[in-house]
Scaffold this active site. Structure first.
Site, PDB file in Angstrom:
ATOM      1  CB  CYS A 181     -69.038  66.700 -18.851  1.00  0.00           C
ATOM      2  SG  CYS A 181     -67.309  66.213 -19.001  1.00  0.00           S
TER       3      CYS A 181
ATOM      4  CB  ALA B 266     -65.521  75.608 -13.354  1.00  0.00           C
TER       5      ALA B 266
END
Length: 599
Positions: free
Chosen positions: A185, A37
């Site tokens: 991330c 996402a």
């Protein structure tokens, strides 16, 4: 008479509309899985909802960061720290409240997203940023016989690929080199290698001393988070009350450090406050030691910090600085670089700027220390600190649009019309897109082809090396089980009962010598491969094994004769296919490999 004419006309248009009606029905009834996402994932989810898809599932482990807001338009500043999957679902539902969207704030590698889960979907669409997850999803889709639409972007470059079992190649038919870029991330929340810390430190340099338009000032971030009681990160599970109390007390310490100096404040923020919260994300560090926050007072109590001037000698650049020296340099360079910014404006990171390289060396080593990662020398940091390719919102949007177009073709079973499309950064033919047909399966691919591979390796290596370096890292097995001579040699998983002594044994001790055949099964993906070992001792520098391709089944003279006769009949077709592949290679050479830094 006129009525008959009208009926004929209506029948004519109805027959032409029928395929569209059928496709519309498939859109409404199909169930799609979106993995990721981020930049592509947000655009893709928005496109799918507006196209009319109402049954959607989305998976993403990451949380929203301020730096995401310039290209991931389903998120707003108030969402910082929240789950990407959950917020993307909420934003997409505002476009179509009647849609059924299920969000998972979890890792796609978890066993809960195995074969039975993937089998429920009509199409799987990848919007990932790392190679391990891509390979994992590719193998599950092959086992479940579910079409996969793969994507990736890197700056102005991008691509969309369609993989359908039995009708095209798979993601792993073309070998993918180890990428030199790294997912955001991982850099931000879960570093495991020195390069992750180096890239983080270089980004930090840009945020502190570069153009303010590039990244939001981290000092401002923390001040707003402190005043609004927001957290810098949102954990996979709710933090305990003890963690909440620790964070509340540490916010007071932050204010005290801020009163002393900006340098001390930033040190405490990056190496204690943020790390303290990250240590509550226990699922991110499964099987690893949790990060350990540090403070200046701790370092001062262990050893007096002294500012050391560089003497310019070789030893100065090749030795590894101590932690107290890194802390000292960090504090001094904050003030020195800030003074340069005040005098001359924002500074761009340059490998020839000694202050900039010194700062990245000190900052990255301090971060490496709290995450239990080996420290690096000034020389190594300067060599490793490469450029980070920026993420372009327009590229993400174009790629997401192409993915929906290919998805509609797949749902309508128009596989011959499906295209692998590549987005050019600097098209030399005035064409932004380079479309091409789906490629045939590589017969030597051990994932979708022969399921056999020949491995050259020194059989004196330990079983632990074979499992960790080859099966898990190189061949991307998640839960491998080794079987040789009808005996389980190694088994992974919560119920495994393999002793440490077994892992310390060499392959030769386990009777896995030259020409031995090992069957490897992955319980999570239902993937099996047969490995033939070849004892080898002469390797290139920094190489300890080599995968040389699939092993061909032995042929009898009769089968060999039939094969030759068959190949002679196909010579004209083979020549044409080879020419087509050559043309395709010329067109796609610089773009065929999916990019890893897709955001």
């Amino acid at each position: 008479e006129y009525g008959g004419a009208k009926l004929k006309i209506l029948s004519h248009y109805t027959s032409r509309m029928e395929p569209s009606l059928i496709l519309n029905e498939k859109v409404l009834s199909s169930s799609l899985l979106v993995v990721g996402a981020g930049g592509i994932g947000c655009e893709l989810l928005k496109n799918l909802v507006l196209t009319g898809f109402i049954n959607l599932h989305i998976i993403d482990l990451d949380t929203i960061d301020v730096s995401n807001l310039n290209r991931q338009f389903l998120f707003k500043k108030k969402h910082v720290g929240e789950s990407k999957a959950q917020v993307a679902r909420s934003s997409a539902l505002s476009l179509n409240p009647s849609a059924n969207i299920v969000a998972y704030h979890d890792n796609v590698l978890n066993s809960s997203f195995g074969l039975s889960f993937i089998s429920k979907f009509s199409v799987v669409m990848n919007a990932l940023d790392n190679l391990t997850a891509r390979r994992h999803v590719n193998r599950i889709c092959l086992s479940a016989n579910v079409p996969l639409i793969e994507s990736g972007t890197s700056g102005y470059l991008g691509q969309v690929q369609v993989f359908v079992k039995g009708k095209s190649d798979c993601f792993e038919c073309t070998p993918v080199p180890v990428p030199k870029t790294h997912p955001i991330c991982t850099i931000r929340s879960n570093p495991s290698k020195p390069i992750h810390c180096i890239v983080w430190a270089k980004m930090l340099f840009g945020r502190l001393f570069g153009n303010s338009d590039d990244e939001l000032d981290p000092e401002k971030d923390t001040e707003e988070a402190t005043n609004s009681n927001e957290k810098p990160e949102e954990p996979v599970t709710e933090p305990s009350q003890d963690i909440e109390n620790l964070l509340e007390r540490d916010r007071q310490v932050l204010e005290l450090e801020k009163a002393k100096s900006k340098a001390r404040y930033l040190f405490h923020k990056f190496y204690h406050y943020d790390v303290l919260y990250l240590s509550s994300l226990t699922r991110l560090f499964k099987g690893r030691e949790l990060p350990k926050p540090i403070t200046l007072d701790q370092i001062l109590s262990q050893k007096l910090m002294e500012s050391r001037e560089s003497d310019g000698g070789i030893d100065e650049y090749t030795r590894v600085w101590s932690i107290d020296e890194c802390a000292s340099r960090f504090l001094n360079l904050i003030e020195k670089l800030q003074s340069r910014v005040d005098d001359s404006g924002p500074i761009s990171w340059d490998k020839d700027d000694e202050d900039a390289v010194d700062f990245v060396t000190a900052a990255s080593n301090l971060r490496a220390h709290v995450f239990h990662i080996p420290l690096q020398s000034h020389f190594t940091v300067k060599a490793e600190a490469g450029n980070i390719i920026p993420a372009i919102a327009t590229t993400n949007a174009v790629v997401a649009g192409l993915m929906v177009m290919e998805c509609l073709k797949v749902l309508n079973s128009r596989f011959s019309d499906c295209k692998n499309t590549y987005l050019c950064g600097r098209p030399n033919t005035k064409r932004l897109f380079l479309p091409g047909p789906l490629q045939p399966s590589n017969p030597n691919c051990y994932v979708c082809g022969s399921n056999r591979v020949n491995l050259r390796i020194n059989t004196n290596v330990k079983l632990s090396f074979f499992v960790e370096e080859i099966l898990e890292k190189q061949m991307n097995f998640i839960t491998p089980t080794l079987i040789a001579n009808n005996t389980i040699v190694f088994e992974s998983g919560p119920d495994a009962c393999i002793s440490p002594e077994q892992l310390d044994k060499s392959l030769r001790d386990l009777q896995l010598c030259d020409n031995a055949i090992v069957q490897v099964l992955d319980g999570d993906t239902d993937f099996t491969v047969e490995i033939t070992l070849s004892h080898w001792e002469e390797f290139a520098e920094n190489q300890s094994f080599e995968i040389v391709g699939s092993v061909q089944k032995p042929q009898t003279p009769a089968t060999k004769k039939r094969t030759l006769e068959s190949e002679e009949d196909k010579v004209p077709q083979l020549k044409k296919r080879k020419l087509d592949q050559t043309v395709n290679a010329v067109s796609y050479t610089h773009l065929t490999l999916p990019t890893i830094y897709s955001v």
